[in-house]
Scaffold this active site. Structure first.
Site, PDB file in Angstrom:
ATOM      1  N   ASN A 542      52.088  46.923  41.944  1.00 51.64           N
ATOM      2  CA  ASN A 542      52.176  46.114  40.764  1.00 51.64           C
ATOM      3  C   ASN A 542      51.210  44.800  40.399  1.00 51.64           C
ATOM      4  O   ASN A 542      50.953  44.749  39.275  1.00 51.64           O
ATOM      5  CB  ASN A 542      53.692  45.342  40.814  1.00 51.64           C
ATOM      6  CG  ASN A 542      54.754  46.503  40.385  1.00 51.64           C
ATOM      7  OD1 ASN A 542      54.462  47.529  39.738  1.00 51.64           O
ATOM      8  ND2 ASN A 542      55.833  46.101  41.006  1.00 51.64           N
ATOM      9  N   ASP A 545      45.331  46.320  43.777  1.00 52.65           N
ATOM     10  CA  ASP A 545      45.214  47.518  44.524  1.00 52.65           C
ATOM     11  C   ASP A 545      45.493  47.312  46.129  1.00 52.65           C
ATOM     12  O   ASP A 545      45.677  46.195  46.573  1.00 52.65           O
ATOM     13  CB  ASP A 545      43.692  47.947  44.586  1.00 52.65           C
ATOM     14  CG  ASP A 545      43.260  48.440  43.027  1.00 52.65           C
ATOM     15  OD1 ASP A 545      44.300  49.111  42.502  1.00 52.65           O
ATOM     16  OD2 ASP A 545      42.269  48.403  42.645  1.00 52.65           O
ATOM     17  N   VAL A 546      45.977  48.364  46.700  1.00 54.59           N
ATOM     18  CA  VAL A 546      46.106  48.231  48.259  1.00 54.59           C
ATOM     19  C   VAL A 546      45.083  49.022  49.014  1.00 54.59           C
ATOM     20  O   VAL A 546      44.461  50.055  48.567  1.00 54.59           O
ATOM     21  CB  VAL A 546      47.500  48.871  48.420  1.00 54.59           C
ATOM     22  CG1 VAL A 546      48.179  48.703  49.997  1.00 54.59           C
ATOM     23  CG2 VAL A 546      48.809  48.318  47.623  1.00 54.59           C
ATOM     24  N   ASP A 654      65.140  46.850  45.793  1.00 55.93           N
ATOM     25  CA  ASP A 654      64.415  48.226  45.143  1.00 55.93           C
ATOM     26  C   ASP A 654      64.405  48.859  46.218  1.00 55.93           C
ATOM     27  O   ASP A 654      63.320  49.827  46.257  1.00 55.93           O
ATOM     28  CB  ASP A 654      63.121  47.430  44.682  1.00 55.93           C
ATOM     29  CG  ASP A 654      62.369  48.434  43.876  1.00 55.93           C
ATOM     30  OD1 ASP A 654      62.967  49.264  43.306  1.00 55.93           O
ATOM     31  OD2 ASP A 654      61.175  48.306  43.555  1.00 55.93           O
TER      32      ASP A 654
HETATM   33  P1  ADP Z   1      53.901  46.961  44.988  1.00 57.34           P
HETATM   34  O1  ADP Z   1      54.949  46.490  45.736  1.00 57.34           O
HETATM   35  O2  ADP Z   1      52.919  46.039  44.371  1.00 57.34           O
HETATM   36  O3  ADP Z   1      54.395  47.670  43.849  1.00 57.34           O
HETATM   37  P2  ADP Z   1      53.727  48.987  46.967  1.00 57.34           P
HETATM   38  O4  ADP Z   1      54.315  48.093  48.033  1.00 57.34           O
HETATM   39  O5  ADP Z   1      54.697  49.675  46.224  1.00 57.34           O
HETATM   40  O6  ADP Z   1      53.134  47.796  46.073  1.00 57.34           O
HETATM   41  O7  ADP Z   1      52.587  49.483  47.503  1.00 57.34           O
HETATM   42  C1  ADP Z   1      51.692  50.542  46.700  1.00 57.34           C
HETATM   43  C2  ADP Z   1      51.294  51.527  47.629  1.00 57.34           C
HETATM   44  O8  ADP Z   1      50.106  51.260  48.478  1.00 57.34           O
HETATM   45  C3  ADP Z   1      52.468  52.339  48.322  1.00 57.34           C
HETATM   46  O9  ADP Z   1      52.922  53.223  47.569  1.00 57.34           O
HETATM   47  C4  ADP Z   1      51.741  53.004  49.396  1.00 57.34           C
HETATM   48  O10 ADP Z   1      51.107  54.243  49.233  1.00 57.34           O
HETATM   49  C5  ADP Z   1      50.661  51.935  49.776  1.00 57.34           C
HETATM   50  N1  ADP Z   1      50.893  50.997  50.865  1.00 57.34           N
HETATM   51  C6  ADP Z   1      51.693  49.638  50.632  1.00 57.34           C
HETATM   52  N2  ADP Z   1      51.713  49.221  51.638  1.00 57.34           N
HETATM   53  C7  ADP Z   1      51.151  50.094  52.822  1.00 57.34           C
HETATM   54  C8  ADP Z   1      51.359  49.739  54.105  1.00 57.34           C
HETATM   55  N3  ADP Z   1      51.637  48.683  54.775  1.00 57.34           N
HETATM   56  N4  ADP Z   1      50.628  50.770  54.698  1.00 57.34           N
HETATM   57  C9  ADP Z   1      50.242  51.913  53.933  1.00 57.34           C
HETATM   58  N5  ADP Z   1      50.141  52.033  52.831  1.00 57.34           N
HETATM   59  C10 ADP Z   1      50.694  50.902  52.059  1.00 57.34           C
END
Ligand code: ADP
Length: 791
Positions: A542, A545-546, A654
């Site tokens: 949100n 980028d990750v 969530d």
């Molecule tokens: P946000 O909380 O900002 O929406 P998310 O936690 O849903 O972000 O992370 C987005 C995407 O990044 C996830 O769907 C996943 O594919 C990847 N991701 C997030 N955290 C990790 C992690 N610890 N290890 C691997 N992939 C991750």
């Protein structure tokens, strides 16, 4: 030369008659005009008298007591009335004397003319008589002469014929003698008459006529004398400059002179005297600042991050207006006088009024400028306070005890390496771009301090935050030489400045009195941004980028969530919320926090890398190969993680397959704590934005009431997702349709190949009444038992 010698001829006589006629006409005209004048003057006088009566009737007389103007006005009215009376008297006199006189003169004039004409007629008759007498006598003379001649010729004829005798001759002789005598007598009479009429005519012409004309001249002149008297009287009775008038005029002048502007209102002031007006008091109603936690103070401008821009803009506006007003005062723009000769009326005091108005405006503006300037100056080098209160939210730090004090002064001195912020990074009391809200949570004891970085209007500022009478934030000032200071001496590096401030024990600013006692060091969570090497993008969250990343120090692979630099502070604070929650937990089924990077932008959350990515993607990708046993294990992992969270009073809010990660050997880890709250019950009041409707329990949707039993509902959906291998819950229904159906008692059927126990558990998780739902430890037991059975 007079009438008697010059006006004897017939034409003169006629001219004199015409002259008299004209004079009579003129007298008539004069009489008519004077009659009208008398009438007009009387009417004028009457009108003036009545208007003076009206003029003296003064309305609201009592309000004008003591007025000199009123007294003067009354005197003037009386005087004007007097004047009117005099005018009437004069009109009466004109009528009684002048008009009367003209009437008399007029009739005398007519009478005189008549007499003159009669005498003239008589005289002419006399002349005519004489002429007629002579003519008659002459005729008689001619007749008698004829007779004489006839008788004589008859006698001579008889005498010859008869021989000088005879009776006939005698008769003829006698007739002849008679005719002769008659002729002689007539002759004598004629002679006598001629003498007499000549004498008479001479007398009439030379004596009688001149005498008549002479008398006429005297009569005429006598008339003119009377006429002159009349004219004299007209002038006399039309004179408004007589002593009487002048006396009245003097009285009026005196009445006017008695008006003294300075004394006019003396009596009035005495009668209506009051105390000077007391000022209107504009008092700040202190009830207004109720419950603003001391952020708003009566009569004090609030300078904080919410108001600063407004204050600065306002100050600029006010200063501009003030300058314009001052210039207007110095160079007033008045309309030019059209007529420089004309006296400027006292009512035309627009210049003075404009000047007063500008003065008033200037004072108002000046006052506002002063107040804002003072408020901004008072802030000095302090960073802006926050306008909102965040104390209700939990702290990033575990507890005050986490704040470790500096190990000693030597730490500061040894780490002091230069001027740049790069060196600052090495100081353990430097917390980078850690948001102020977080900083405030770290500073708990009076004198606790730390240094951080902030960006304001694209400008990077170094801020010293101190716990002192609340929290104070001071911006490190840079001198033109590139040195650093607060209010006191300057230093070539920020480290030296902070060290001086700490060791000297002097207040940072005299106003704040804040003294530095205990430096608060970075927590182990606070990593250096440069310690993390971003490798590849693995997802999109949100806030940003990750990435898959590597820690420089130990080469460990990690996942890094970044927060977009452009997001507002409020969003950055929310982003860090996840880190704040996660750092407390340590469980194999909860994604682990390694740290946060707030040394500089972008701020980041560093977590253990869970290589399988999101559970939802995993389920969908591996749908064909996933076994029931694997599914049960996934449910068990999730239940274990949630049991742990429930024991920590953490509500996830969530929970869904998309927010779970799949690690080695398909271990499921609960992730995405962005919406989590550490409370037994959490009530949402700010609307239901971005709520995952199909995963959320009815009481949370309907009343915003969140407990761990809401997570239980979501867990039921998660189980459904796992057994449907990544299916969409309530497929074909919109969010609101799903909500309605659930409220009406509808529940999803079990996905294919779902064990009955699991479906029963799902249905229990979806009990409408939260109290009827199982807790996570019960769920865990059920799922664990089952997964054992399916081994
Ligand atoms: P946000 O909380 O900002 O929406 P998310 O936690 O849903 O972000 O992370 C987005 C995407 O990044 C996830 O769907 C996943 O594919 C990847 N991701 C997030 N955290 C990790 C992690 N610890 N290890 C691997 N992939 C991750």
């Amino acid at each position: 030369m007079g009438f008697s010698t010059s006006l004897q001829g017939q034409s003169s006589h006629e001219a004199l008659l015409a002259r008299q006629d004209a004079e009579i006409k003129l007298l008539e005209t004069m009489r008519r005009c004077l009659t009208i004048k008398v009438k007009s003057d009387r009417e004028y006088a009457t009108t003036i008298s009545s208007l003076t009566m009206q003029g003296k009737k003064i309305e609201r007389n009592e309000d004008l007591v003591g007025s000199l103007v009123v007294q003067s006005w009354r005197d003037i009215m009386d005087s004007i009335d007097q004047t009117a009376k005099l005018i009437k008297q004069q009109a009466d006199s004109i009528e009684a004397i002048v008009v009367e006189h003209i009437t008399t003169l007029y009739s005398e004039r007519r009478r005189a003319r008549k007499i003159y004409q009669e005498e003239q007629t008589w005289l002419n008759n006399q002349f005519q008589q004489l002429t007629d007498d002579v003519a008659r006598k002459k005729l008689e003379y001619q007749k008698n002469l004829e007779m004489y001649k006839l008788m004589r010729s008859r006698f001579e004829e008889h005498y010859v014929k008869s021989g000088r005798v005879g009776r006939k001759l005698d008769e003829v002789r006698e007739k002849y003698q008679k005719a002769c005598r008659k002729l002689h007598l007539t002759h004598n009479e004629y002679v006598l008459l001629l003498g007499a009429v000549t004498e008479c005519e001479h007398d009439l012409r030379t004596c009688y006529l001149p005498s008549l004309l002479h008398r006429q001249q005297a009569i005429h002149q006598e008339f003119i004398t009377s006429w002159k008297t009349i004219l004299q009287d007209i002038v006399k009775y039309s004179d408004f400059t007589t002593d009487k008038f002048q006396e009245i005029h003097r009285r009026m002048q005196k009445a006017v002179d008695s008006v003294k502007p300075v004394e006019e209102y003396r009596d009035f002031i005495g009668k209506h005297r009051t105390r000077p007006a007391s000022p209107i008091r504009f008092i700040f109603d202190e009830n207004l600042v109720d419950d603003t936690s001391g952020k708003l103070l009566p009569n004090k401008l609030t300078v904080d991050n919410l108001t600063i821009d407004w204050l600065r803009n306002r100050l600029t506006e006010l200063e501009t207006s003030l300058k314009a007003t001052q210039q207007n005062r110095q160079n007033p723009q008045y309309p030019s006088e059209n007529n420089s000769d004309s006296k400027i009326s006292i009512l035309d005091y627009s210049r003075e009024r404009e000047e007063l108005r500008l003065r008033c405006q200037e004072k108002r503006l000046q006052r506002q400028v002063d107040v804002i300037r003072a408020a901004l100056n008072e802030l000095g080098c302090e960073e802006l306070p926050l306008g909102y209160d965040l104390s209700m939210e939990s702290s990033f730090t575990d507890s005050p005890s986490i704040s470790k004090a500096f190990r000693g002064i030597s730490h500061l001195t040894t780490n002091q390496k230069g001027n740049g912020n790069g060196d600052l990074m090495e100081e353990e009391w430097f917390h980078g771009v850690l948001p102020r809200e977080e900083v405030v949570r770290l500073l708990v004891t009076e004198g606790d301090f730390l240094v951080r970085e902030t960006t304001r209007n694209d400008e990077c500022q170094i801020v010293l935050s101190v716990c002192w009478d609340g929290h104070k934030h001071f911006i490190v000032q840079t001198t033109p030489e590139g040195h650093y200071r607060f209010e006191g001496p300057t230093f070539p590096s920020i480290q030296e400045l902070i060290r001086h401030q700490w060791l000297s024990g002097l207040p940072v600013t005299s106003r704040s009195g804040a003294i530095l006692k205990t430096p608060i060091l970075r927590e182990r969570w606070e990593l250096n941004n440069d310690d993390v090497i971003l490798l590849e993008k693995i997802g999109r969250g949100n806030f940003g980028d990750v990435y898959k990343a590597q820690l420089k120090t130990c080469k460990t692979e990690v996942a890094v969530k970044t927060c977009k630099v452009t997001l507002p502070d409020e969003q950055k604070r929310k982003f860090l919320q996840e880190g704040r929650i996660l750092k407390q937990y340590d469980h194999p089924n909860i994604v682990k926090l390694i740290g946060i990077c707030v040394q500089k932008q972008p701020i980041m959350i560093v977590m253990e890398l869970v290589p399988g990515g999101s559970l939802l993607t995993y389920l969908r990708k591996n749908a064909s190969t996933i076994t029931q046993q694997e599914q049960l294990r996934m449910c068990k992992d999730a239940a274990a993680g949630m049991r742990y969270l429930e024991s920590k009073y953490c509500i996830h809010r969530d929970l869904a397959a998309r927010n779970c990660l799949v690690g080695y050997e398909s271990i499921v880890k609960i992730s995405d704590f962005g919406m989590s709250r550490e409370e037994e019950e959490y009530i949402v009041s700010d609307g239901m934005k971005q709520i995952p409707i199909k995963w959320t329990a009815p009481e949370a949707l309907n009343f915003g009431k969140y407990t761990s039993l809401c997570d239980v509902w979501s867990y039921g959906i998660l189980m459904w997702e796992i057994f449907s291998k990544g299916g969409n819950p309530y497929s074909g229904m919109s969010n609101s349709q799903a909500r309605e159906k659930i409220d009406a008692g509808y529940r999803m059927p079990a996905p294919e190949n779902t064990p009955d126990e699991i479906y029963r558990l799902m249905l229990r998780c979806w009990e409408y009444e939260p109290e009827k739902r199982p807790h996570f430890d019960q769920i865990f037991t059920v799922v664990e038992t089952l997964s054992q059975a399916y081994l």
